[in-house]
Scaffold this motif. Structure first.
Motif, PDB file in Angstrom:
ATOM      1  N   SER A 287      -9.413  -1.224   1.988  1.00  0.00           N
ATOM      2  CA  SER A 287      -8.226  -0.398   1.779  1.00  0.00           C
ATOM      3  C   SER A 287      -7.023  -1.288   1.523  1.00  0.00           C
ATOM      4  CB  SER A 287      -7.978   0.488   3.005  1.00  0.00           C
ATOM      5  OG  SER A 287      -6.783   1.232   2.839  1.00  0.00           O
ATOM      6  N   LEU A 288      -6.481  -1.219   0.318  1.00  0.00           N
ATOM      7  CA  LEU A 288      -5.261  -1.926  -0.036  1.00  0.00           C
ATOM      8  C   LEU A 288      -4.341  -0.981  -0.808  1.00  0.00           C
ATOM      9  CD1 LEU A 288      -7.570  -4.366  -0.021  1.00  0.00           C
ATOM     10  CD2 LEU A 288      -5.562  -5.685  -0.696  1.00  0.00           C
ATOM     11  N   CYS A 289      -3.057  -1.323  -0.869  1.00  0.00           N
ATOM     12  CA  CYS A 289      -2.076  -0.491  -1.563  1.00  0.00           C
ATOM     13  C   CYS A 289      -1.195  -1.373  -2.443  1.00  0.00           C
ATOM     14  CB  CYS A 289      -1.208   0.282  -0.573  1.00  0.00           C
ATOM     15  SG  CYS A 289      -2.110   1.522   0.388  1.00  0.00           S
ATOM     16  N   VAL A 290      -0.617  -0.749  -3.471  1.00  0.00           N
ATOM     17  CA  VAL A 290       0.243  -1.463  -4.406  1.00  0.00           C
ATOM     18  C   VAL A 290       1.249  -0.472  -4.969  1.00  0.00           C
ATOM     19  CG1 VAL A 290      -1.242  -1.072  -6.419  1.00  0.00           C
ATOM     20  CG2 VAL A 290       0.254  -3.080  -6.356  1.00  0.00           C
ATOM     21  N   VAL A 291       2.434  -0.972  -5.322  1.00  0.00           N
ATOM     22  CA  VAL A 291       3.461  -0.155  -5.967  1.00  0.00           C
ATOM     23  C   VAL A 291       3.668  -0.661  -7.380  1.00  0.00           C
ATOM     24  CG1 VAL A 291       5.891   0.558  -5.939  1.00  0.00           C
ATOM     25  CG2 VAL A 291       4.618   0.395  -3.798  1.00  0.00           C
ATOM     26  N   ALA A 292       3.679   0.276  -8.333  1.00  0.00           N
ATOM     27  CA  ALA A 292       3.910  -0.044  -9.745  1.00  0.00           C
ATOM     28  C   ALA A 292       5.073   0.803 -10.254  1.00  0.00           C
ATOM     29  CB  ALA A 292       2.655   0.222 -10.570  1.00  0.00           C
TER      30      ALA A 292
END
Length: 485
Positions: A287-292
């Motif tokens: 589980s990882l998250c990123v903002v674009a």
């Protein structure tokens, strides 16, 4: 138009107004464009040392028509246009001046609800311009800082002190240079040489200075549904000590904390490259998250909208990282599934210059397939998904205008973005989308779908996104700045 409220006319006005919302900029409608693009002139007293002259200065720019508290806004295509007639050139500039270039700095007062702040619009640049029959007419232009206010109310911009740093010089020589080893005749007149930059200090002839623009900031309506990710809380003390008016780059927002468990969803097999010979497939699953964040343009109207505003509660993409991995000599591939959550966009504006109109736009994406490949020292990242664009909560003069619960693109449209960077660290993605026709827009027998289709649908709509760094479960992914368009 008359005094009666024409519902059919209002519906069309609102539909076209919502199109303006989708673009983030004003379309090519002459009436609406004039509401945003303004030009004013004022007399300034300009001084070089003890010498003063009255100079007419023009200011042009494209300004917001509205906004909401906490939303960073700025003037676009801003320019300062001083008019230096021949007598002012003779009095203020060095002898023999025939052209000028340089930079300008303008002090702008930003006022709202009895509070004010000074904005320094510096770094405006003018290329070299030559002397004409009416004197010198340099044009100083450039990007100016954003303005953010924390409360509803009218925002007023006024121009103040203007400083011009001018490089004066002779006109470019059109004759030939003397041959090597020779000199001009002793009696020949030598052309003037360029001098050190000269600073002109200019103040408005009357106070207060000229009003550049104004717009009204309004509170958004309460959200109808809870966000997919928890919104970071802001303490009352922090809110209380925020300045009423902020000038300059707004602080980046804080993204929600990444969930512990990977999201559900499957890779799209059609998006996956064929593994090289001898490759070994595996599975990571994390589980990882990123903002674009970035921009999307609409080719038909030559305008752009901000996607996932980094200053205003941007939505993250939640990833099941490495749902499939592929390894081979000098080759590594990680294929991930992502769930993308962009917040609704809302805007308030004037439709046809007289109808205050607001609406929300929702992005409805399907699961995202992310392919990150390393070949030697080269990285490539491709993000692909399909999504609908839906319009709702339309209001004209504060009165709800029903467009129906399914006012959206008739089918999901494909979005494929790619960039040459490592997905783990982030980078720039580029691509183009084709917007399908709209369907389901309207109620009570009014079909507004053709209006949206005519104005928005079609190919060649460029998208540029900056992807931030990945963050693991239990931490908040960093929010990147917007890319350059």
């Amino acid at each position: 138009m008359g005094g009666a409220f024409d519902r059919r006319g209002a519906a069309i006005a609102a539909a076209l107004g919502v199109i303006a919302l989708l673009l983030g900029l004003v379309p090519a409608s002459g009436t609406i464009a004039r509401d945003r693009e303004t030009g004013v002139q004022a007399i300034y007293d300009c001084a070089a040392g003890s010498v003063h002259r009255a100079v007419t200065v023009g200011f042009t720019g494209v300004y917001p028509t509205g906004g909401r508290p906490g939303q960073p806004l700025r003037a676009e295509r801003f320019a300062v246009r001083p008019e230096l007639p021949p007598d002012a050139v003779t009095a203020l500039l060095p002898p023999g001046t025939a052209e000028v270039s340089g930079t300008a700095r303008l002090a702008v007062e930003v006022a709202q609800n009895g509070a004010s702040a000074r904005a320094d619009w510096a770094g405006l640049v003018a290329p070299a311009v030559g002397m004409g029959a009416d004197g010198l007419r340099p044009v100083f232009a450039g990007e100016v800082p954003v303005i953010t206010v924390g409360s509803p109310g009218e925002v007023v911009l006024r121009a103040g002190e203007l400083t011009l740093l001018l490089q004066a010089g002779p006109a470019p020589s059109s004759g030939s240079a003397p041959a090597p080893g020779t000199s001009e005749s002793p009696g020949a007149t030598q052309p003037p040489t360029a001098t050190a930059p000269l600073e002109l200090h200019c103040l408005p002839a009357t106070t207060p200075g000229p009003q550049l623009a104004s717009w009204t900031v309004t509170e958004p309506s309460a959200p109808s549904t809870a966000p997919a990710f928890p919104v970071p809380s802001t303490s009352a003390d922090t809110q209380r000590h925020k300045p009423a008016i902020q000038v300059g780059p707004a602080p980046l927002a804080t993204a929600p904390v990444c969930p512990a468990d990977p999201p559900a969803g499957e890779l799209d097999p059609s998006r996956l490259p064929k593994p090289p010979p001898g490759a070994v497939e595996g599975h990571l699953g994390a589980s990882l998250c990123v903002v674009a964040v970035g921009y999307a343009t609409v080719h038909k109207l030559g305008s752009a909208m901000v996607v996932n505003d980094p200053h205003d509660s941007p939505g993250p993409m939640h990833l099941n990282l490495g749902k499939r991995t592929v390894s081979a000599p000098d080759y590594d591939e990680s294929d991930s599934v992502g769930l993308l959550r962009f917040p609704d966009a809302r805007s308030t504006f004037l439709a046809f210059g007289f109808q205050p109109t607001s609406a929300k736009v929702s992005f409805e994406p399907e699961p995202v397939t992310v392919v990150n490949i390393r070949r030697g020292e080269t990285f490539t990242t491709t993000i692909a998904y399909r999504q609908y664009l839906r319009i709702h909560d339309v209001r004209v003069n504060g009165v709800p205008l029903e467009v129906g619960p399914r006012c959206r693109t008739a089918r999901p449209f494909d979005t494929v973005l790619s960039g040459a960077y490592n997905f783990l660290t982030g980078g720039i993605l580029d691509g183009q989308i084709t917007i399908p026709p709209f369907a389901g827009c309207g109620s009570r027998g009014e079909d507004l779908s053709p209006l949206f289709t005519a104005a928005l649908s079609g190919p060649g709509n460029a998208v540029r996104i900056r992807q931030g760094q990945l963050a693991g479960a239990g931490s908040a992914p960093p929010v990147p700045e917007l890319p350059r368009r």
